[in-house]
Design an enzyme around this catalytic site. Structure first.
Site, PDB file in Angstrom:
ATOM      1  N   LYS A 193      45.081  39.941  41.835  1.00 28.88           N
ATOM      2  CA  LYS A 193      44.793  40.362  43.199  1.00 28.88           C
ATOM      3  C   LYS A 193      45.817  41.407  43.680  1.00 28.88           C
ATOM      4  O   LYS A 193      46.873  41.576  43.061  1.00 28.88           O
ATOM      5  CB  LYS A 193      44.779  39.142  44.126  1.00 28.88           C
TER       6      LYS A 193
HETATM    7  C1  LIG Z   1      40.091  35.349  42.571  1.00 29.79           C
HETATM    8  C2  LIG Z   1      38.864  34.920  43.265  1.00 29.79           C
HETATM    9  C3  LIG Z   1      38.623  33.593  43.643  1.00 29.79           C
HETATM   10  C4  LIG Z   1      39.453  32.428  43.215  1.00 29.79           C
HETATM   11  O1  LIG Z   1      40.773  32.551  43.383  1.00 29.79           O
HETATM   12  P1  LIG Z   1      41.787  31.770  42.418  1.00 29.79           P
HETATM   13  O2  LIG Z   1      43.096  31.993  43.071  1.00 29.79           O
HETATM   14  O3  LIG Z   1      41.677  32.399  41.062  1.00 29.79           O
HETATM   15  O4  LIG Z   1      41.391  30.333  42.389  1.00 29.79           O
HETATM   16  C5  LIG Z   1      37.496  33.310  44.368  1.00 29.79           C
HETATM   17  N1  LIG Z   1      36.613  34.246  44.709  1.00 29.79           N
HETATM   18  C6  LIG Z   1      36.788  35.526  44.364  1.00 29.79           C
HETATM   19  C7  LIG Z   1      35.780  36.527  44.797  1.00 29.79           C
HETATM   20  C8  LIG Z   1      37.900  35.908  43.619  1.00 29.79           C
HETATM   21  O5  LIG Z   1      38.051  37.174  43.260  1.00 29.79           O
END
Ligand SMILES: *Cc1c(COP(=O)(O)O)cnc(C)c1O
Length: 392
Positions: A193
């Site tokens: 992210k």
């Molecule tokens: C990364 C992500 C998640 C989940 O996040 P985690 O921290 O990996 O559990 C959920 N939805 C979207 C769209 C994502 O990109």
């Protein structure tokens, strides 16, 4: 004879940027004697709350846990329906199932690749409890219309803003950061992210009561009374963030404006390079430019859609050829209703045609803050060459 030129370094599709001060700070946490949830988590939550206009914020071990807690705060459970999209990380739909509710998947708008709000309205039933939009690659939906629909039908909104830190919604009232308004807004700080804790997440809420419930649901449901008393009213999970992870997030937050600005510059370089190398003429669809509709993306990803049905070997052949040329790519995401578990729940090919086509063709190109200015040109040049070779 000329010297062979050194091969360019392999470009992954993403790479975190962690500075030396943050690495040193993680060392200090490890040496401090307090490595799980503590003062760093509290400081991280306070800084996030300031970022989101003072709204209550609590941190969690990951974005998936954050969304599950959000659904529980919204009172979503067995018998309820939650409307969401099939073009998302499968966590979004999985957590709806995890709380015992049914994920009602609706089609996307192929221009934005986000959930279609027309399709959302058409899917509302008396069992609908909540809407769960996802801001793919950081691009918000029409936030005014989303909340109009929710208000009209008395629905909760759990925003899967995992990819949308520092994205904005611009309307007549100005330019607001995603998370600074709305109902329950969930972010992820997973390694890919825009800002990361390695793993982590946070939930922006409406009231101190919701924040207190979030604290209980993230730690077994435990309520403490005095020095030695405890009780459990509603059991919760084990979803707390550690101070080690929070220290990484605290090191990232001050960089957020630079991170967003750098991604904006690189996205523009991609648009320019795509035009130079004629990607559109090859049938390759580009993302919607930022702020076409009031939705301002943080450029979490730069994604193209390949004409995969007209390419020998489809998208996989393109990815293999790019990899051989030193370029990493990703798929975010295949349409999740075609996974075995969701087929077993009754979902079939043909039900969500736009999601299926985009799910087969979408390709994430390298984009991260340490990408060189010239890299988007190299990526688009290679992509054009590969697609010309593979086009039927
Ligand atoms: C990364 C992500 C998640 C989940 O996040 P985690 O921290 O990996 O559990 C959920 N939805 C979207 C769209 C994502 O990109």
């Amino acid at each position: 004879m000329s010297q062979p030129t050194a091969p360019a370094a392999f470009l992954p599709f993403t790479r975190p940027h962690i500075d030396a001060a943050t690495i040193a700070e993680v060392g200090r946490v490890l040496a401090s004697g307090w490595i799980t949830s503590g003062p760093r988590v509290q400081a991280f939550e306070q800084q996030l709350s300031a970022l989101f206009g003072g709204r209550p914020v609590r941190a969690f071990s990951n974005g998936t846990a954050t969304m599950e807690v959000a659904l529980r705060i919204a009172g979503v459970g067995p018998g309820d329906e939650v409307i969401t999209t099939a073009i998302t990380w499968v966590a979004t739909a999985n957590v709806i199932g995890a709380v015992g509710a049914r994920a009602v998947l609706v089609d996307i708008d192929p221009r934005t690749r986000n959930i279609s709000l027309d399709a959302v309205e058409a899917a509302i039933t008396p069992r609908t409890k909540a809407l769960m939009p996802v801001y793919l690659s950081g691009l918000p939906v029409d936030m005014d219309r989303l909340y109009d629909i929710a208000r009209q039908h008395g629905l909760r909104v759990i925003e899967d803003a995992a990819q949308a830190i520092d994205s904005r919604w611009a309307n007549g009232q100005g330019n607001q950061r995603i998370g600074s308004f709305g109902d329950l807004v969930s972010f992820s700080f997973q390694a890919n992210k825009n800002i990361t804790c390695a793993e982590g997440g946070c939930l922006v809420m409406n009231t101190p009561d919701e924040a207190e419930l979030a604290e209980r649901l993230r730690l077994q449901g435990v309520v403490r009374h005095g020095a030695d008393g405890m009780d459990v009213v509603t059991p919760g999970g084990k979803f707390n963030l550690t101070d080690i992870n929070a220290a990484i997030g605290l090191g990232q937050l001050p960089l957020l404006p630079q991170i967003t600005a750098r991604r904006q510059v690189l996205a523009q370089a991609y648009f320019d390079a795509a035009a130079r190398h004629g990607l559109a003429a090859l049938g390759i669809e580009l993302p919607l430019p930022s702020n076409t509709t009031g939705a301002i993306t943080n450029w979490h990803m730069f994604q193209v859609v390949l004409p995969s049905d007209r390419l020998n070997g489809g998208r996989a052949a393109v990815m293999d050829a790019l990899k051989a040329a030193g370029i990493g790519t990703g798929v975010h995401y295949p349409a999740l209703h075609l996974f075995t578990h969701y087929r077993a729940l009754g979902w079939r090919e043909g039900m969500l045609p736009h999601s299926e086509r985009i799910g087969r063709g979408i390709l994430t190109l390298p984009l991260f803050v340490d990408l060189a200015d010239a890299d988007p040109d190299r990526v688009c040049r290679e992509l054009a060459t590969v697609c010309k070779t593979l086009l039927k």
